[in-house]
Enzyme design. Structure first.
Site, short mmCIF file in Angstrom:
data_model
loop_
_atom_site.label_atom_id
_atom_site.label_comp_id
_atom_site.label_asym_id
_atom_site.label_seq_id
_atom_site.Cartn_x
_atom_site.Cartn_y
_atom_site.Cartn_z
N TYR B 288 0.83 -1.22 0.00
CA TYR B 288 0.00 0.00 0.00
C TYR B 288 0.86 1.26 0.00
CZ TYR B 288 -4.37 2.43 1.43
OH TYR B 288 -5.49 3.22 1.52
N TYR B 338 -6.04 7.01 -6.02
CA TYR B 338 -6.20 6.52 -4.66
C TYR B 338 -7.58 5.87 -4.47
CZ TYR B 338 -5.79 6.48 0.42
OH TYR B 338 -5.71 6.10 1.74
#
Ligand SMILES: [Zn+2]
Lengths: 168, 404
Positions: B288, B338
């Site tokens: 991530y 995102y």
């Protein structure tokens, strides 16, 4: 506390039934930094919570601490998110490790507190003076009759260990 | 160890455009992403009888989107959460199916993360009153994700000598990957110097150390291996899953150090034994990248290198396409857009299928050139095992290991 306290464009809300923060801020207004101390095992904790994270006892009392400590980590905010902080950039947010209860009950645990590193007028300490390892002491920024914000300022004491700041 | 290894699969994936101006509701985007995932799996609406989604007061709940699509539930839940929720919900979907509650679960995330609710804490979020636990940080000008994580990154630099130059390589690698991704918001490759020259946001984070707030919806579909046999694509078999695993003192994790340690320290001992593999067996990672540092910290904590050597690992070329173990081959949160993590799972499903949607003309048929020069291929050759490392914050994370 009857109404929200306005501070740097934020509404800080500590209602009368806030069983975590109300008394903490009242102590701060009397310029005492307090943490909760477990009635059963004697360990102290911050922020204010309702059971001891080590023994689960529900009993606690406010314990004043010295307000002395060391910068454990920090950041320098260059781009403020909150409108009331834009004029203060660059400002330091510091993670302070208090002198009491360092490395207890296990080596990596400690009483740590977030605050700004400030000068006597509560403006940000210049970035060049911010470093991991520097000694600090608590000061209180009065916001209302019933509320003050604990802040930290550099102390005169020499740093006991390695000083480090972000290169450049 | 009790494990459901290989008994469940991800069989469908779907996503909407990555943009900064969707001009529509999260409901509309969710419906599009879920429909695409259902069709991608070769299923019909009636085959989906379970739904999970995650959000932070910024999205549309399952009851609306399911009704739009004509789905009737045997199971659904709306969950509060951001990053690291995808992997955790994959595990919950498996559990719901295993318990006999339902057969096939669609998991989605839909957010106008730029045009409506900016995750950076600006706009609507910055105006919220401060109360409760927020009082411990927010009055000090510490509100956004970057501000919340920066002392962790700084302490890592202090303890291990990690440098800005080293972690800048994460952005370099992900921008290289995004240059092979028609969907990516930022397709331009950047250099280490570009990262270091970009303006400071909150030291030690430069602008290019930070991800892109984005409008987007994503969806994945989880079902049993038995059910997966007759579907359209080669399934991505779930070998192991952990989530949302936390450090002690989650309310104020600073109290329990080392603060340079992240939740993967605990999650790795769950997910690797389930899968029966070690980090060496993983071909592609999806660590991530809310920030360059989060990618580095997790790769290190899960054991892809020794603790403290994450800076050297991410700057070695290993994590780039053409390297030994590429990370986030879509360009991901730093460059693609995102999405709170689901896009990284989608990318790894496609890597396992061999059908990554790059610029290769027959990419969707699984025909790739493996030419990693700009504007070409981002498929990794012969991917057997992928691993996602989901991040919510230093003290909370998730992991998912899949095989082909
Ligand atoms: Zn106790």
């Amino acid at each position: 506390m009857p109404q929200p306290v306005q501070y740097r464009g934020m509404a800080l809300i500590v209602p009368d039934n806030d069983s975590e923060w109300k008394e903490f801020y009242e102590h701060a207004r009397a310029h005492r930094l307090v943490v909760r101390k477990c009635n059963a095992c004697g360990l102290m904790r911050y922020p204010p919570t309702h059971a001891c994270p080590w023994c689960m006892d529900l009993g606690w009392t406010w314990q004043e601490v010295s307000g002395r400590g060391t910068i454990y980590s920090y950041e320098i905010v260059a781009h403020a998110i909150q409108p009331g902080f834009k004029a203060l950039t660059p400002y330091a947010v510091v993670l302070i490790e208090l002198d009491e209860q360092r490395g207890k009950p296990t080596a990596d645990e400690a009483l740590r507190v977030i605050a700004n590193l400030v000068q006597p007028d509560f403006t940000p300490e210049p970035e060049a003076n911010v470093a991991i390892g520097k000694r600090v002491r608590v000061v209180f920024q009065d916001l209302a009759d019933h509320m003050a914000l604990p802040q930290f300022t550099l102390s005169e004491e020499p740093a006991p260990g390695r000083l480090w700041r972000l290169p450049g | 160890m009790n494990t459901l290894r290989d008994k469940y699969c991800i069989v469908g994936v779907g996503e909407t455009e990555y943009s900064r101006s969707s001009r529509r509701t999260t409901r509309a985007m969710a419906v599009e992403a879920i429909r695409k995932a259902i069709l991608d799996a070769g299923l019909k609406a009636a085959d989906v009888d379970g739904m999970l989604d995650y959000q932070g007061g910024d999205s549309t709940l399952a009851n609306s989107v399911a009704s739009d699509l004509g789905i009737r539930f045997n199971f659904y839940m709306d969950v509060m959460g951001g990053g690291s929720s995808t992997e955790a919900l994959v595990g919950l979907a498996m559990g719901a199916i295993e318990a006999g509650m339902c057969n096939t679960v669609a998991i989605y995330r839909s957010m106008n993360g730029y045009s409506e609710f900016r995750i950076g804490g600006t706009g609507a979020r910055a105006a919220q009153p401060v109360r409760g636990l927020d009082l411990a940080q927010v009055p000090y000008g510490m509100r956004s994700a970057g501000q919340n994580f920066a002392p962790t990154f700084m302490r890592h630099m202090y303890e291990y000598g990690t440098t800005s130059e080293q972690v800048a390589h994460v952005r370099v690698a992900h921008s290289k990957h995004a240059s092979q991704n028609p969907k990516a918001l930022l397709k331009e490759r950047v250099t280490v110097q570009d990262v270091l020259n970009s303006r400071w946001i909150v030291k030690p984070l430069h602008l290019l150390d930070c991800c892109l707030e984005t409008d987007n919806a994503t969806c994945i579909i989880v079902t049993s291996t038995e059910r997966a046999r007759n579907l359209k694509h080669r399934p991505a078999y779930i070998m192991g899953v952990a989530g949302r695993v936390s450090k002690p003192r989650l309310d104020f994790h600073w109290a329990h150090g080392p603060i340079s340690r992240v939740a993967g320290y605990y999650a790795k001992d769950i997910v690797f034994p389930q899968a029966g593999i070690t980090p060496e067996d993983v071909d592609v990672t999806g660590s991530y990248d809310a920030f360059t540092f989060t990618t580095m910290l997790q790769l290190e904590e899960y054991g892809f290198c020794k603790k403290g050597e994450g800076g050297a690992y991410v700057s070695s070329g290993i994590i780039e396409l053409g390297g030994k173990r590429p990370n986030n081959t879509s360009g991901s949160h730093l460059c693609e857009g995102y999405t709170h993590g689901m896009s990284m799972v989608i990318e790894n499903v496609r890597q396992l299928r061999g059908t990554v949607d790059d610029y290769c003309p027959r990419a969707t048929d699984g025909v790739h050139t493996y030419d990693y020069s700009p504007g070409h291929c981002r498929q990794v050759k012969d991917v057997e095992i992928t691993m996602n490392l989901g991040w919510a914050m230093p003290a909370t994370g998730s992991a998912l290991i899949m095989r082909r």
